[in-house]
Design a protein around this motif. Sequence first.
Motif, mmCIF file in Angstrom:
data_model
loop_
_atom_site.group_PDB
_atom_site.id
_atom_site.type_symbol
_atom_site.label_atom_id
_atom_site.label_comp_id
_atom_site.label_asym_id
_atom_site.label_seq_id
_atom_site.Cartn_x
_atom_site.Cartn_y
_atom_site.Cartn_z
ATOM 1 N N LYS A 137 12.944 -23.668 57.869
ATOM 2 C CA LYS A 137 11.977 -23.380 59.343
ATOM 3 C C LYS A 137 10.910 -22.369 58.877
ATOM 4 O O LYS A 137 11.071 -21.539 58.656
ATOM 5 C CB LYS A 137 13.669 -23.935 60.143
ATOM 6 N N THR A 138 10.297 -22.692 59.847
ATOM 7 C CA THR A 138 9.856 -21.204 60.399
ATOM 8 C C THR A 138 9.846 -19.979 61.104
ATOM 9 O O THR A 138 11.795 -20.224 61.754
ATOM 10 C CB THR A 138 8.145 -22.142 61.442
ATOM 11 N N PHE A 139 9.564 -18.986 61.719
ATOM 12 C CA PHE A 139 10.587 -18.150 62.014
ATOM 13 C C PHE A 139 10.154 -18.010 62.686
ATOM 14 O O PHE A 139 11.183 -17.583 63.592
ATOM 15 C CB PHE A 139 9.169 -16.424 61.699
ATOM 16 N N ALA A 140 9.628 -18.986 64.228
ATOM 17 C CA ALA A 140 9.416 -19.733 65.316
ATOM 18 C C ALA A 140 10.919 -20.076 65.575
ATOM 19 O O ALA A 140 11.440 -19.471 66.752
ATOM 20 C CB ALA A 140 8.400 -20.425 65.806
ATOM 21 N N ASP A 141 11.102 -20.800 64.553
ATOM 22 C CA ASP A 141 12.540 -21.684 64.552
ATOM 23 C C ASP A 141 13.706 -20.859 64.434
ATOM 24 O O ASP A 141 15.012 -21.383 65.122
ATOM 25 C CB ASP A 141 12.753 -22.837 63.678
ATOM 26 N N LEU A 142 13.911 -20.076 63.920
ATOM 27 C CA LEU A 142 14.377 -18.992 63.525
ATOM 28 C C LEU A 142 15.070 -18.463 64.881
ATOM 29 O O LEU A 142 16.172 -18.508 65.338
ATOM 30 C CB LEU A 142 14.446 -18.186 62.195
ATOM 31 N N LEU A 143 13.655 -18.101 65.459
ATOM 32 C CA LEU A 143 13.923 -17.062 66.613
ATOM 33 C C LEU A 143 14.367 -17.589 67.359
ATOM 34 O O LEU A 143 15.685 -17.428 68.493
ATOM 35 C CB LEU A 143 12.701 -16.297 67.283
ATOM 36 N N GLU A 144 14.452 -18.671 67.629
ATOM 37 C CA GLU A 144 14.773 -20.216 68.558
ATOM 38 C C GLU A 144 16.383 -20.342 67.881
ATOM 39 O O GLU A 144 16.474 -20.256 68.889
ATOM 40 C CB GLU A 144 14.373 -21.471 68.506
ATOM 41 N N ILE A 145 16.464 -20.354 66.870
ATOM 42 C CA ILE A 145 18.200 -20.579 66.717
ATOM 43 C C ILE A 145 19.340 -19.341 67.521
ATOM 44 O O ILE A 145 19.595 -19.195 67.288
ATOM 45 C CB ILE A 145 18.026 -20.816 65.210
ATOM 46 N N VAL A 146 18.439 -18.220 66.701
ATOM 47 C CA VAL A 146 18.949 -16.708 66.909
ATOM 48 C C VAL A 146 19.339 -17.230 68.531
ATOM 49 O O VAL A 146 19.811 -16.456 69.180
ATOM 50 C CB VAL A 146 18.153 -15.636 67.078
ATOM 51 N N LYS A 147 18.134 -17.069 69.303
ATOM 52 C CA LYS A 147 18.692 -16.604 70.630
ATOM 53 C C LYS A 147 19.671 -17.818 71.395
ATOM 54 O O LYS A 147 20.028 -17.117 72.415
ATOM 55 C CB LYS A 147 16.694 -17.163 71.538
ATOM 56 N N LYS A 148 19.571 -19.239 70.835
ATOM 57 C CA LYS A 148 20.179 -19.666 71.487
ATOM 58 C C LYS A 148 22.131 -19.215 71.152
ATOM 59 O O LYS A 148 22.442 -19.582 72.403
ATOM 60 C CB LYS A 148 20.341 -21.294 70.595
ATOM 61 N N LYS A 149 22.188 -19.128 70.080
ATOM 62 C CA LYS A 149 23.194 -18.379 69.731
ATOM 63 C C LYS A 149 23.681 -17.479 70.501
ATOM 64 O O LYS A 149 25.084 -17.351 70.872
ATOM 65 C CB LYS A 149 23.275 -17.619 68.229
ATOM 66 N N ALA A 150 23.176 -16.781 70.448
ATOM 67 C CA ALA A 150 23.118 -15.343 71.743
ATOM 68 C C ALA A 150 23.645 -16.285 72.878
ATOM 69 O O ALA A 150 24.236 -15.475 73.946
ATOM 70 C CB ALA A 150 22.313 -14.500 71.418
ATOM 71 N N ASP A 151 22.360 -16.785 73.637
ATOM 72 C CA ASP A 151 23.240 -17.409 74.852
ATOM 73 C C ASP A 151 24.426 -18.472 74.602
ATOM 74 O O ASP A 151 25.125 -18.482 75.665
ATOM 75 C CB ASP A 151 22.331 -19.142 75.092
ATOM 76 N N GLU A 152 25.278 -18.916 73.894
ATOM 77 C CA GLU A 152 26.456 -19.725 73.674
ATOM 78 C C GLU A 152 27.241 -18.600 73.458
ATOM 79 O O GLU A 152 28.059 -19.052 74.453
ATOM 80 C CB GLU A 152 26.261 -20.466 72.489
ATOM 81 N N SER A 153 27.011 -17.399 72.912
ATOM 82 C CA SER A 153 28.163 -16.143 72.947
ATOM 83 C C SER A 153 28.208 -15.407 73.897
ATOM 84 O O SER A 153 29.031 -14.909 73.942
ATOM 85 C CB SER A 153 27.966 -15.349 70.881
ATOM 86 N N GLU A 154 27.123 -15.746 74.687
ATOM 87 C CA GLU A 154 27.313 -14.842 76.114
ATOM 88 C C GLU A 154 28.026 -15.642 77.365
ATOM 89 O O GLU A 154 28.709 -15.131 78.604
ATOM 90 C CB GLU A 154 25.754 -14.944 76.762
ATOM 91 N N GLU A 155 28.178 -16.801 77.272
ATOM 92 C CA GLU A 155 29.072 -17.417 77.807
ATOM 93 C C GLU A 155 30.812 -17.806 78.198
ATOM 94 O O GLU A 155 31.183 -16.870 77.058
ATOM 95 C CB GLU A 155 28.830 -19.251 77.353
#
Length: 193
Positions: free
Chosen positions: A175-193
């Motif tokens: 995957k690209t760096f942009a994909d990785l950034l989206e994965i990290v962002k999604k995990k941050a959002d999920e663990s915020e709930e």
Amino acid sequence: MKIQALLTALALSFTVAFAADPVQAISKNDKELQTLLKKKSLSKKDNERVKGLLSDVFNFKLLAEKSLPKETWSGLDEASKTAFATEFQRMVRNSSAKRLEMYRTDSTIYEAPKMKKNNTEANVTAHLWYKGKESVLVYKMSLVDGVWMAWDLVIDDLSTARNYKEQFATILKTKTFADLLEIVKKKADESEE
């Protein structure tokens, strides 16, 4: 020019000599964290403070840098580095706050710091006991603007930075760096709930 260099060197040595002890940087936050964790239930304000205490001592930009392959980090512009460090910090803070059990201790003993690189880097080893079981944590720290900040946490010989680096390197193979950034962002959002 020589006088300016001498004054700069003296100012730096003065800062290093009078900077807080790296053990104090860790133990101060730990005392407040343990007080909060002894409460039966945590309010929203308490939860936010826990997140702050878990991350206040960390230099997330350096941890983010160490968590990516060198060629990936060096190929990023400043905006991308900042965006990654910000989302990475959110992910780590939020997931750490969800796993509070691992931060509870009955007692903690800190070893004297092992100083390196002209006293601007240190390793602080903490022995934690909880319900009779010992865990050993090593904080890898750097002196940043006169403040000791951790950039890695080694728990029972498992490095946080190395663990993320291996995971991210695997992701970046396909995957690209942009994909990785989206994965990290999604995990941050999920663990915020």
